[in-house]
Design a protein around this motif. Sequence first.
Motif, PDB file in Angstrom:
ATOM      1  N   TYR A 132      41.559  92.490 -31.265  1.00  0.00           N
ATOM      2  CA  TYR A 132      42.442  93.670 -31.255  1.00  0.00           C
ATOM      3  C   TYR A 132      41.662  94.923 -30.878  1.00  0.00           C
ATOM      4  O   TYR A 132      42.120  95.717 -30.037  1.00  0.00           O
ATOM      5  CB  TYR A 132      43.089  93.869 -32.630  1.00  0.00           C
ATOM      6  CG  TYR A 132      43.594  95.273 -32.830  1.00  0.00           C
ATOM      7  CD1 TYR A 132      44.816  95.680 -32.307  1.00  0.00           C
ATOM      8  CD2 TYR A 132      42.809  96.228 -33.489  1.00  0.00           C
ATOM      9  CE1 TYR A 132      45.261  96.979 -32.448  1.00  0.00           C
ATOM     10  CE2 TYR A 132      43.250  97.530 -33.636  1.00  0.00           C
ATOM     11  CZ  TYR A 132      44.470  97.905 -33.117  1.00  0.00           C
ATOM     12  OH  TYR A 132      44.898  99.197 -33.245  1.00  0.00           O
ATOM     13  N   SER A 133      40.499  95.128 -31.482  1.00  0.00           N
ATOM     14  CA  SER A 133      39.705  96.327 -31.218  1.00  0.00           C
ATOM     15  C   SER A 133      39.300  96.425 -29.752  1.00  0.00           C
ATOM     16  O   SER A 133      39.300  97.506 -29.165  1.00  0.00           O
ATOM     17  CB  SER A 133      38.449  96.340 -32.103  1.00  0.00           C
ATOM     18  OG  SER A 133      38.797  96.457 -33.457  1.00  0.00           O
ATOM     19  N   ALA A 134      38.956  95.279 -29.142  1.00  0.00           N
ATOM     20  CA  ALA A 134      38.573  95.267 -27.735  1.00  0.00           C
ATOM     21  C   ALA A 134      39.752  95.667 -26.845  1.00  0.00           C
ATOM     22  O   ALA A 134      39.612  96.496 -25.931  1.00  0.00           O
ATOM     23  CB  ALA A 134      38.052  93.887 -27.342  1.00  0.00           C
ATOM     24  N   VAL A 135      40.927  95.093 -27.112  1.00  0.00           N
ATOM     25  CA  VAL A 135      42.124  95.427 -26.322  1.00  0.00           C
ATOM     26  C   VAL A 135      42.504  96.890 -26.536  1.00  0.00           C
ATOM     27  O   VAL A 135      42.872  97.604 -25.587  1.00  0.00           O
ATOM     28  CB  VAL A 135      43.301  94.499 -26.710  1.00  0.00           C
ATOM     29  CG1 VAL A 135      44.578  94.910 -25.967  1.00  0.00           C
ATOM     30  CG2 VAL A 135      42.952  93.049 -26.400  1.00  0.00           C
ATOM     31  N   HIS A 136      42.400  97.354 -27.785  1.00  0.00           N
ATOM     32  CA  HIS A 136      42.694  98.751 -28.123  1.00  0.00           C
ATOM     33  C   HIS A 136      41.814  99.707 -27.311  1.00  0.00           C
ATOM     34  O   HIS A 136      42.305 100.698 -26.747  1.00  0.00           O
ATOM     35  CB  HIS A 136      42.456  98.952 -29.622  1.00  0.00           C
ATOM     36  CG  HIS A 136      42.628 100.352 -30.107  1.00  0.00           C
ATOM     37  ND1 HIS A 136      41.628 101.306 -30.007  1.00  0.00           N
ATOM     38  CD2 HIS A 136      43.667 100.977 -30.709  1.00  0.00           C
ATOM     39  CE1 HIS A 136      42.052 102.434 -30.511  1.00  0.00           C
ATOM     40  NE2 HIS A 136      43.280 102.269 -30.948  1.00  0.00           N
ATOM     41  N   SER A 137      40.529  99.405 -27.231  1.00  0.00           N
ATOM     42  CA  SER A 137      39.601 100.275 -26.499  1.00  0.00           C
ATOM     43  C   SER A 137      39.925 100.303 -25.010  1.00  0.00           C
ATOM     44  O   SER A 137      39.884 101.358 -24.368  1.00  0.00           O
ATOM     45  CB  SER A 137      38.157  99.803 -26.701  1.00  0.00           C
ATOM     46  OG  SER A 137      37.793  99.915 -28.062  1.00  0.00           O
ATOM     47  N   LEU A 138      40.263  99.139 -24.438  1.00  0.00           N
ATOM     48  CA  LEU A 138      40.601  99.072 -23.012  1.00  0.00           C
ATOM     49  C   LEU A 138      41.868  99.875 -22.717  1.00  0.00           C
ATOM     50  O   LEU A 138      41.928 100.613 -21.729  1.00  0.00           O
ATOM     51  CB  LEU A 138      40.801  97.611 -22.590  1.00  0.00           C
ATOM     52  CG  LEU A 138      39.528  96.756 -22.501  1.00  0.00           C
ATOM     53  CD1 LEU A 138      39.888  95.298 -22.268  1.00  0.00           C
ATOM     54  CD2 LEU A 138      38.621  97.261 -21.383  1.00  0.00           C
ATOM     55  N   ALA A 139      42.886  99.729 -23.576  1.00  0.00           N
ATOM     56  CA  ALA A 139      44.137 100.464 -23.377  1.00  0.00           C
ATOM     57  C   ALA A 139      43.910 101.967 -23.496  1.00  0.00           C
ATOM     58  O   ALA A 139      44.464 102.765 -22.721  1.00  0.00           O
ATOM     59  CB  ALA A 139      45.181 100.000 -24.394  1.00  0.00           C
ATOM     60  N   MET A 140      43.094 102.371 -24.464  1.00  0.00           N
ATOM     61  CA  MET A 140      42.794 103.792 -24.653  1.00  0.00           C
ATOM     62  C   MET A 140      42.090 104.363 -23.425  1.00  0.00           C
ATOM     63  O   MET A 140      42.423 105.448 -22.950  1.00  0.00           O
ATOM     64  CB  MET A 140      41.923 103.974 -25.892  1.00  0.00           C
ATOM     65  CG  MET A 140      41.566 105.419 -26.202  1.00  0.00           C
ATOM     66  SD  MET A 140      40.564 105.558 -27.709  1.00  0.00           S
ATOM     67  CE  MET A 140      39.053 104.739 -27.179  1.00  0.00           C
ATOM     68  N   ASP A 141      41.127 103.618 -22.885  1.00  0.00           N
ATOM     69  CA  ASP A 141      40.374 104.094 -21.727  1.00  0.00           C
ATOM     70  C   ASP A 141      41.225 104.195 -20.471  1.00  0.00           C
ATOM     71  O   ASP A 141      40.932 104.991 -19.583  1.00  0.00           O
ATOM     72  CB  ASP A 141      39.172 103.189 -21.457  1.00  0.00           C
ATOM     73  CG  ASP A 141      38.037 103.432 -22.442  1.00  0.00           C
ATOM     74  OD1 ASP A 141      38.092 104.467 -23.141  1.00  0.00           O
ATOM     75  OD2 ASP A 141      37.123 102.607 -22.526  1.00  0.00           O
TER      76      ASP A 141
END
Length: 291
Positions: free
Chosen positions: A190-199
């Motif tokens: 989840y954290s990895a996907v969250h970071s990609l979406a934020m970027d």
Amino acid sequence: MNKEIVINEGRRTLGSLLGAFVYAVGINLFVVPADLYTGGLMGLCQVVRTVLAEKFGMNFTGFDIAGIIYYVINIPIFILAFTRMGKRFFFKTLVSVTGMTIFLSAVPIITVVEDAMASCMVGGIVAGAGVGIMLRMGSSSGGMDILGVLLMKWKKDFSVGTVNLMVNLVLYAACLFLFDMEIVVYSIIYSAVHSLAMDKLHTQNINVEVNVITKADTAELEKAVFKELDRGITKWTSMGVYTNEQSHVLYILLSKYEVHRLKAIIHRYDPYAFMVVNEGVSVIGNFRKKL
């Protein structure tokens, strides 16, 4: 303050609230029902909430107290933001985090999908987009965003990403002892996907150089840039080969999401100014990074 600036900042503040709402939807509809833990300070608050519920028997059914814990922990961080990062940033961050707390309490916790991997992916995309919107509006979700920038000001080799990574390593290591391995693995995804979406919505501190060529008197324009953006200017006099007329060249370095404010300032004093914007430049030396 200029009326145009007030209107623009009002729109950006409303945009920050929209981002806070999107974030709350991602958390309460996908993350919490799947028993996942976000990274950063919010993840820590979720762990505290779970410990209170499971170890001390406190019942929070249908209501996620993690948002309130997050707000309380952010109070000293708000004070740091006010004293170190400017009133405008403080105000918008206060609005965003207050909105997050209200929305996390108001949006019902509903299981939308049963599959844990789907919850990771969709929750990460939605919550990450919410934080990205807040950052793009010149605000933040509080917590590690602010602490990361403050540490970066203290020690140049720090970055917000580095601080988040360090906190997440400690957080997920603690989760390994408190919860089972499957929850930790899904939380990391989840954290990895969250970071990609934020970027995708906001890439922090993209350095931009702007060359402004104008024939107008630049004294008031320069004062506005100093006051409203807190950025330095290098200035020289130039000569147009075709017109054989003298003009001024202003060279300004800033972050990507300050460019629109610079454009508004320049248009205010010279609607006919010529601008050249170059993104992604490498800067070595005394250049102040901002959130």
